[in-house]
Design a protein around this motif. Structure first.
Motif, PDB file in Angstrom:
ATOM      1  N   UNK A 188      -1.578   6.293  -2.861  1.00 16.95           N
ATOM      2  CA  UNK A 188      -1.938   5.209  -3.405  1.00 16.95           C
ATOM      3  C   UNK A 188      -1.541   4.051  -3.977  1.00 16.95           C
ATOM      4  N   UNK A 189      -1.445   2.815  -4.465  1.00 16.24           N
ATOM      5  CA  UNK A 189      -0.743   2.761  -5.469  1.00 16.24           C
ATOM      6  C   UNK A 189      -1.863   0.959  -5.404  1.00 16.24           C
ATOM      7  N   UNK A 190      -2.389   0.733  -7.051  1.00 19.06           N
ATOM      8  CA  UNK A 190      -3.279  -0.517  -7.152  1.00 19.06           C
ATOM      9  C   UNK A 190      -2.765  -0.840  -7.910  1.00 19.06           C
ATOM     10  N   UNK A 191      -2.656  -2.318  -7.346  1.00 24.84           N
ATOM     11  CA  UNK A 191      -1.966  -3.519  -8.396  1.00 24.84           C
ATOM     12  C   UNK A 191      -2.745  -4.956  -8.440  1.00 24.84           C
ATOM     13  N   UNK A 192      -2.734  -4.322 -10.462  1.00 24.19           N
ATOM     14  CA  UNK A 192      -4.246  -5.550 -11.186  1.00 24.19           C
ATOM     15  C   UNK A 192      -3.089  -6.111 -11.799  1.00 24.19           C
ATOM     16  N   UNK A 193      -4.604  -7.561 -11.302  1.00 25.16           N
ATOM     17  CA  UNK A 193      -3.339  -8.734 -11.793  1.00 25.16           C
ATOM     18  C   UNK A 193      -5.039  -9.724 -12.692  1.00 25.16           C
ATOM     19  N   UNK A 194      -4.287 -10.354 -14.001  1.00 24.39           N
ATOM     20  CA  UNK A 194      -5.469 -10.441 -14.778  1.00 24.39           C
ATOM     21  C   UNK A 194      -6.930 -10.741 -14.461  1.00 24.39           C
ATOM     22  N   UNK A 195      -7.032  -9.391 -14.248  1.00 28.85           N
ATOM     23  CA  UNK A 195      -8.159  -8.340 -14.716  1.00 28.85           C
ATOM     24  C   UNK A 195      -9.457  -7.885 -13.134  1.00 28.85           C
ATOM     25  N   UNK A 196      -7.790  -9.015 -12.044  1.00 30.14           N
ATOM     26  CA  UNK A 196      -8.259  -8.300 -10.608  1.00 30.14           C
ATOM     27  C   UNK A 196      -7.564  -7.396  -9.858  1.00 30.14           C
ATOM     28  N   UNK A 197      -8.434  -6.571  -8.767  1.00 32.26           N
ATOM     29  CA  UNK A 197      -7.263  -5.872  -8.239  1.00 32.26           C
ATOM     30  C   UNK A 197      -6.662  -6.267  -7.278  1.00 32.26           C
ATOM     31  N   UNK A 198      -5.497  -7.002  -6.552  1.00 29.77           N
ATOM     32  CA  UNK A 198      -5.065  -7.463  -5.551  1.00 29.77           C
ATOM     33  C   UNK A 198      -5.325  -6.804  -4.890  1.00 29.77           C
ATOM     34  N   UNK A 199      -4.504  -5.375  -4.544  1.00 32.49           N
ATOM     35  CA  UNK A 199      -3.536  -5.129  -3.197  1.00 32.49           C
ATOM     36  C   UNK A 199      -3.951  -3.295  -3.385  1.00 32.49           C
ATOM     37  N   UNK A 200      -4.965  -2.500  -2.649  1.00 27.82           N
ATOM     38  CA  UNK A 200      -4.145  -0.981  -2.952  1.00 27.82           C
ATOM     39  C   UNK A 200      -4.053  -0.261  -1.469  1.00 27.82           C
ATOM     40  N   UNK A 201      -2.261   0.006  -1.889  1.00 24.68           N
ATOM     41  CA  UNK A 201      -2.010   0.340   0.008  1.00 24.68           C
ATOM     42  C   UNK A 201      -1.682   2.045  -0.624  1.00 24.68           C
ATOM     43  N   UNK A 202      -0.889   2.269   0.326  1.00 28.17           N
ATOM     44  CA  UNK A 202      -0.150   3.995   0.240  1.00 28.17           C
ATOM     45  C   UNK A 202       1.472   3.066   0.053  1.00 28.17           C
ATOM     46  N   UNK A 203       1.157   4.042  -1.067  1.00 31.32           N
ATOM     47  CA  UNK A 203       2.289   3.315  -2.357  1.00 31.32           C
ATOM     48  C   UNK A 203       4.210   2.969  -1.218  1.00 31.32           C
ATOM     49  N   UNK A 204       4.175   3.816  -0.479  1.00 28.95           N
ATOM     50  CA  UNK A 204       5.264   3.604   0.629  1.00 28.95           C
ATOM     51  C   UNK A 204       5.534   2.229   1.272  1.00 28.95           C
ATOM     52  N   UNK A 205       3.907   2.044   1.470  1.00 27.49           N
ATOM     53  CA  UNK A 205       3.940   0.345   1.678  1.00 27.49           C
ATOM     54  C   UNK A 205       3.979  -0.612   0.931  1.00 27.49           C
ATOM     55  N   UNK A 206       3.000  -0.128  -0.129  1.00 29.37           N
ATOM     56  CA  UNK A 206       3.009  -1.083  -1.096  1.00 29.37           C
ATOM     57  C   UNK A 206       5.124  -1.528  -1.410  1.00 29.37           C
ATOM     58  N   UNK A 207       5.691  -0.587  -2.289  1.00 28.21           N
ATOM     59  CA  UNK A 207       6.960  -0.365  -2.971  1.00 28.21           C
ATOM     60  C   UNK A 207       8.110  -1.454  -1.074  1.00 28.21           C
ATOM     61  N   UNK A 208       7.362  -1.178  -0.398  1.00 27.00           N
ATOM     62  CA  UNK A 208       8.688  -1.527   1.096  1.00 27.00           C
ATOM     63  C   UNK A 208       8.273  -2.510   1.606  1.00 27.00           C
ATOM     64  N   UNK A 209       6.854  -3.062   1.507  1.00 25.70           N
ATOM     65  CA  UNK A 209       6.597  -4.177   2.848  1.00 25.70           C
ATOM     66  C   UNK A 209       5.035  -4.407   1.882  1.00 25.70           C
ATOM     67  N   UNK A 210       4.384  -5.069   0.715  1.00 24.66           N
ATOM     68  CA  UNK A 210       3.641  -5.256   0.248  1.00 24.66           C
ATOM     69  C   UNK A 210       2.623  -6.494   0.727  1.00 24.66           C
ATOM     70  N   UNK A 211       1.409  -5.808   1.010  1.00 26.77           N
ATOM     71  CA  UNK A 211       0.674  -7.179   1.769  1.00 26.77           C
ATOM     72  C   UNK A 211       1.198  -8.174   1.391  1.00 26.77           C
ATOM     73  N   UNK A 212       0.450  -8.365  -0.337  1.00 24.18           N
ATOM     74  CA  UNK A 212       0.365  -9.762  -1.109  1.00 24.18           C
ATOM     75  C   UNK A 212       1.564 -10.071  -1.676  1.00 24.18           C
ATOM     76  N   UNK A 213       1.277 -11.507  -1.378  1.00 26.40           N
ATOM     77  CA  UNK A 213       2.656 -11.996  -2.165  1.00 26.40           C
ATOM     78  C   UNK A 213       2.638 -12.011  -3.696  1.00 26.40           C
TER      79      UNK A 213
END
Lengths: 244, 275
Positions: B239-264
């Motif tokens: 799983x991959x967690x994407x942080x941005x400016x101190x916030x956790x924006x998205x956590x998803x299966x790594x495969x999903x994050x790198x092919x079709x992430x949910x968040x802009x």
């Protein structure tokens, strides 16, 4: 705050920090469209050559096939370069994967157009088929419109239009079946015409395949924009996945 | 990057993490974590689980809070006076910020590997033996020898150093030093290994060896890794967690994050649309 659904659109294709990456993606997109235009013309010319018994036009369609093949290879090289050098992810990755699949479909459509043109040359040499010309013209118009529309959908990254193209493939399939019934009738009436009628059937079958490839392009566009793999899926399911 | 960047218009003031931040078999559970350095808030209401035997990658631009969050997971930030931490941190059932929590014991259970390899100025053997000695894990020299060997084997370093265990740890190559630090971490039998950009000072070959090691280690340990290399996150994590400016924006299966992430914002970061 409501989560904004993220999709690929033309407003973010050129927003990379790397300007040259923007340019590479833009080049690939434009060259796919340019290849599509050549293939579109091939369909129109192939159909016209058969309907108007125009040998010169048929020869032109056959000759242009080399150009289509060269474009396919060049575009593939570009896509491989981007994969190797940029390691694209998410929407960019889907753009490259879709482009490689779309050019494959375009090349196959080109092959089918060449088949139609070759049938046109055979019929010009061996005498006209007993009928089916009107059906060729009609199916030709349908698949030409499909390809034109699907290329426009790719240009604008428009899934609604892509879905409409996928739906149109059903119509082409129906037309093919109905054309076959007509030609079988001719063949039964005059068995001596069977050989020539077979040439028309080959041309109709090629047009029907062009419809399949156009639908396949539409599916790649849906994958590119929405990240949804809709291959081997009914139109109804695709529409429901797209919320339409 | 600031919120007014014209390329990314999304307001993240009231953002709720998208995707799947939780795990059914959580080894570590963090809930509603806020971290402040003096008046400046570095982490805003982050909740995240690290599943047992899972590798979770934390990615995001510099200053997004990913390393701060990772360091809170074994109380490395305790040493910073101005740092104030709110929220619930659980290692299984244990509250790791409980006043009675022994921090040394905690760090034996939750080990950490840093960006720059930092072996002790001691022999290879002593580097690995130090922790087990301090924690009293070995009752005899034979026991200790065994722990050192097992740890070096697990860290994929044994064959390269078995004939020179008395040589200085600092004399090894960068990649070997990092694997020595991993051996030192696993020698005390941790349950969780935190890795803070463990490959950023290493060449591609040493990096590949560490990545291979992460895959092997995940069979026995739970791993959280902070990395600036998106390809590394894609390769090593589930799983991959994407942080941005101190916030956790998205956590998803790594495969999903790198092919079709949910968040802009995730999409913008992993495709190189902002730094």
């Amino acid at each position: 705050m409501a989560q904004k659904e993220y999709t690929v659109d033309n407003t973010n294709l050129d927003k990379h920090i790397s300007q040259s990456f923007n340019e590479e993606l833009e080049t690939i997109k434009n060259q796919v469209l340019a290849m599509g235009e050549v293939v579109e013309q091939q369909i129109a010319d192939a159909v016209e050559s058969i309907v108007n018994v125009d040998k010169e036009l048929a020869k032109k369609v056959v000759a242009i096939e080399d150009d289509v093949n060269v474009r396919e290879v060049r575009l593939d090289e570009l896509c491989v370069e981007v994969l190797a050098c940029r390691q694209p992810a998410a929407g960019d990755l889907r753009m490259i994967l879709s482009a490689t699949n779309i050019i494959r479909d375009l090349e196959h459509i080109g092959d089918e157009a060449e088949k139609v043109a070759k049938m046109s040359l055979t019929l010009a040499k061996k005498g006209a088929a007993p009928g089916g010309y009107e059906e060729v013209r009609h199916m030709g118009e349908l698949v030409h419109t499909m390809l034109n529309s699907v290329l426009d959908a790719f240009n604008r990254l428009d899934v609604t239009q892509a879905l409409a193209v996928a739906k149109a493939d059903k119509k082409v399939d129906r037309e093919f079946k109905s054309a076959m019934r007509v030609i079988v009738t001719y063949m039964m009436e005059d068995p001596r015409s069977i050989k020539r009628a077979m040439n028309i059937i080959t041309a109709l079958r090629a047009l029907e395949r062009m419809g399949n490839h156009s639908r396949s392009i539409a599916e790649h566009i849906i994958y590119l924009v929405k990240g949804l793999d809709v291959r081997h899926t009914s139109i109804k399911e695709i529409a429901s996945k797209l919320g339409q | 990057m600031n919120e007014n960047d014209p390329q990314i218009s999304q307001d993240i003031t009231n953002l709720i993490t998208v995707g799947n931040a939780f795990s059914e078999h959580a080894k570590m559970s963090m809930r509603n974590v806020n971290v402040f350095y003096a008046d400046k808030q570095a982490i805003h209401d982050v909740s995240l689980d690290i599943g047992k035997n899972e590798v979770v990658a934390m990615i995001g631009p510099s200053g997004c809070g990913k390393s701060t969050f990772l360091r809170c997971m074994n109380r490395m930030n305790d040493t910073i006076d101005s740092c104030r931490i709110e929220g619930d941190f659980r290692l299984e059932e244990d509250d790791i910020y409980h006043p009675n929590q022994d921090v040394v014991a905690l760090r034996a259970r939750v080990g950490i590997v840093f960006q720059k390899p930092n072996p002790f100025p001691k022999s290879i053997y002593d580097n690995v033996a130090y922790g087990p000695k301090v924690h009293g894990l070995a009752s005899s020299k034979t026991d200790l020898d065994e722990i050192v060997e097992t740890s070096l084997v697990r860290a994929g370093l044994w064959n390269e150093v078995k004939d020179r265990l008395t040589a200085a740890g600092t004399g090894l190559s960068g990649g070997q030093q990092q694997r020595l630090c991993i051996a030192r971490t696993i020698a005390v039998g941790p349950e969780v290994i935190l890795m803070d950009e463990p490959c950023s000072a290493l060449d591609p070959i040493a990096t590949a060896k560490i990545e291979e090691l992460i895959a092997e280690l995940s069979q026995n340990f739970t791993i959280a890794i902070v990395t600036h290399s998106m390809q590394q996150a894609a390769r090593v994590s589930q799983r991959t967690a994407y942080f941005h400016m101190g916030k956790l924006i998205e956590v998803n299966d790594t495969k999903k994050v790198f092919t079709n992430p949910e968040h802009e914002l995730t999409e913008a970061y992993i495709t190189g649309r902002f730094g």
